[in-house]
Design an enzyme around this catalytic site. Structure first.
Site, PDB file in Angstrom:
ATOM      1  N   ARG A 144       0.882  -1.176   0.000  1.00 22.44           N
ATOM      2  CA  ARG A 144       0.000   0.000   0.000  1.00 22.44           C
ATOM      3  C   ARG A 144       0.910   1.213   0.000  1.00 22.44           C
ATOM      4  NH1 ARG A 144      -5.320   1.348   3.627  1.00 22.44           N
ATOM      5  NH2 ARG A 144      -6.127  -0.058   2.007  1.00 22.44           N
ATOM      6  N   ASP A 175     -17.260   7.319  -1.310  1.00 25.28           N
ATOM      7  CA  ASP A 175     -16.012   7.189  -0.544  1.00 25.28           C
ATOM      8  C   ASP A 175     -15.732   8.554   0.078  1.00 25.28           C
ATOM      9  OD1 ASP A 175     -13.565   6.279   0.440  1.00 25.28           O
ATOM     10  OD2 ASP A 175     -12.549   6.255  -1.503  1.00 25.28           O
ATOM     11  N   ARG A 210     -13.610  -8.636   1.863  1.00 22.87           N
ATOM     12  CA  ARG A 210     -12.189  -8.407   1.579  1.00 22.87           C
ATOM     13  C   ARG A 210     -11.402  -9.687   1.903  1.00 22.87           C
ATOM     14  NH1 ARG A 210     -10.106  -3.283   1.618  1.00 22.87           N
ATOM     15  NH2 ARG A 210      -8.264  -4.379   0.861  1.00 22.87           N
ATOM     16  N   CYS A 237     -16.308   1.689   0.779  1.00 24.33           N
ATOM     17  CA  CYS A 237     -15.162   0.841   1.137  1.00 24.33           C
ATOM     18  C   CYS A 237     -14.776   0.961   2.602  1.00 24.33           C
ATOM     19  CB  CYS A 237     -13.979   1.153   0.224  1.00 24.33           C
ATOM     20  SG  CYS A 237     -13.335   2.836   0.400  1.00 24.33           S
ATOM     21  N   HIS A 287      -7.472   0.909  -6.279  1.00 19.32           N
ATOM     22  CA  HIS A 287      -7.682   0.037  -5.110  1.00 19.32           C
ATOM     23  C   HIS A 287      -8.405  -1.231  -5.591  1.00 19.32           C
ATOM     24  CE1 HIS A 287      -7.930  -1.264  -1.108  1.00 19.32           C
ATOM     25  NE2 HIS A 287      -8.815  -0.426  -0.597  1.00 19.32           N
ATOM     26  N   GLN A 310     -10.319  -3.854  -3.241  1.00 16.76           N
ATOM     27  CA  GLN A 310     -11.636  -3.443  -2.761  1.00 16.76           C
ATOM     28  C   GLN A 310     -12.715  -3.766  -3.793  1.00 16.76           C
ATOM     29  OE1 GLN A 310     -12.371  -1.920   0.410  1.00 16.76           O
ATOM     30  NE2 GLN A 310     -14.391  -2.591  -0.273  1.00 16.76           N
TER      31      GLN A 310
HETATM   32  N1  NVA Z   1      -9.976   6.718  -1.147  1.00 17.99           N
HETATM   33  C1  NVA Z   1      -9.601   6.279   0.169  1.00 17.99           C
HETATM   34  C2  NVA Z   1      -9.832   4.811   0.318  1.00 17.99           C
HETATM   35  C3  NVA Z   1      -9.478   4.251   1.664  1.00 17.99           C
HETATM   36  C4  NVA Z   1      -9.668   2.771   1.768  1.00 17.99           C
HETATM   37  C5  NVA Z   1      -8.140   6.617   0.427  1.00 17.99           C
HETATM   38  O1  NVA Z   1      -7.318   6.451  -0.487  1.00 17.99           O
HETATM   39  O2  NVA Z   1      -7.809   7.087   1.510  1.00 17.99           O
HETATM   40  N1   CP Z   2     -11.300  -0.199   2.621  1.00 18.48           N
HETATM   41  C1   CP Z   2     -10.015  -0.257   3.047  1.00 18.48           C
HETATM   42  O1   CP Z   2      -9.079  -0.490   2.260  1.00 18.48           O
HETATM   43  O2   CP Z   2      -9.868  -0.069   4.379  1.00 18.48           O
HETATM   44  P1   CP Z   2      -8.493   0.117   5.193  1.00 18.48           P
HETATM   45  O3   CP Z   2      -7.902   1.436   4.779  1.00 18.48           O
HETATM   46  O4   CP Z   2      -8.893   0.042   6.613  1.00 18.48           O
HETATM   47  O5   CP Z   2      -7.561  -1.010   4.801  1.00 18.48           O
END
Ligand code: NVA
Ligand code: CP
Length: 301
Positions: A104, A219, A287, A259, A131, A134
């Site tokens: 990540r 989101d 997930r 998500c 992502h 997800q």
């Molecule tokens: N769009 C959000 C998704 C988190 C799972 C982010 O990138 O922070």
């Molecule tokens: N939806 C998701 O990826 O959650 P986290 O940021 O908690 O991993």
């Protein structure tokens, strides 16, 4: 044989993705029956997190343990990655020690560079642009509740962010129509929009997107890394909240997904997650099952 990675949904074709969802549903049933299925004995997953996570970390770590393997949590705070060791060197070293890696990070180009130097499969656990894990869970959840998503109308409400870009890829791979409602200046990647303009459109009000939708998704307004823009974004997105009233414009069997983590009072009304059309807890659980199917495919073929 070349190493297979999962950096976006485009790394698998539609047939493979659909088989993956069926397998995820089967693995969920195996788990629910309490059966042991441990094909990953002696296998190790390296998990590199340069951003925070609850769901992604726990689902990968629990999934690996349930399948008989081991997962290692690596953060830049305690590894040499945080002290400037090049991503290419880290990929070469780690991939000689573990069997599969999930990352990540921020720039999508960083995971592409990592994958290019890895001997083992690399999974995108979220970048600034995509992502895909997800989306596996979201597509699985839709299938469980409503059957195939093919030919359906999906409304994305809010920021044209990493999730939105992945929904565009999903629209192509799973063959559905995607209507994106976002304020000007917050559109998804222009190259993706251009490529999929036949099935993806932009509108400027949530109401227009929600009309007759089979699935409504949103989101956060400010993603990880955009904390400084919170105030500006709150102003730009103030009319883009998903609520039960907005859901009433959708089809009678419409579902709501997010998500998570969610900000009640911002992108969703305080009561949205508790609405009968919300399937966010199944979505979060899935997930686990979807990523078990993904790791099985990447490790065992
Ligand atoms: N769009 C959000 C998704 C988190 C799972 C982010 O990138 O922070
Ligand atoms: N939806 C998701 O990826 O959650 P986290 O940021 O908690 O991993």
């Amino acid at each position: 044989m070349t190493t297979r990675h999962f950096l976006t949904l485009c790394d698998m074709d539609s047939v493979e993705l659909k088989a993956l969802l069926d397998r995820a549903i089967a693995l969920k049933a195996i788990h629910a029956r309490g059966e042991h299925y441990e094909p990953f004995r002696n296998r190790v997953l390296g998990m590199i997190f340069e951003k925070s996570s609850t769901r992604t970390r726990v689902s990968f770590e629990a999934g690996m343990a349930q399948m008989g393997g081991h997962a290692l949590f690596l953060s830049p705070r305690d590894t040499q990655l945080g002290r400037g060791e090049p991503i290419e060197d880290s990929a070469k070293v780690l991939s000689r020690m573990v069997d599969i890696i999930m990352l990540r990070t921020f720039e999508h180009s960083k995971i592409e560079r990592f994958a290019a130097h890895s001997r083992v499969p690399v999974i995108n656990a979220l970048t600034d642009d995509f992502h895909p894990c997800q989306l596996l869970a979201d597509m699985m959840t839709y299938q469980e509740h409503r059957g195939s998503i093919q030919g359906r109308r999906v409304a994305w409400i809010g920021d044209g962010n990493n999730m939105c870009n992945s929904y565009i890829n999903a629209a192509e791979r799973f063959d559905f129509e995607l209507v994106i409602a976002c304020p000007e200046g917050f559109e998804p990647l222009p190259s993706l929009l251009e490529k999929h303009k036949g099935r993806v459109s932009i509108v400027r009000t949530p109401q227009e997107a929600a009309k007759a939708a089979d699935l409504i998704v949103t989101d956060v307004w400010a993603s990880m890394g955009q904390e400084d823009e919170q105030a500006k974004r709150q102003a730009a997105f103030s009319n883009f909240q998903v609520s039960p009233e907005l859901m009433d414009l959708a089809s009678a069997k419409a579902l709501f997904m997010h998500c998570l983590p969610a900000h009640r009072g911002e992108e969703i009304s305080v009561d949205m997650l508790d609405d009968s059309r919300s399937v966010v807890w199944d979505e979060a659980e899935n997930r686990l099952h979807a990523q078990k199917a993904l790791m099985e495919k990447l490790l065992l073929g």
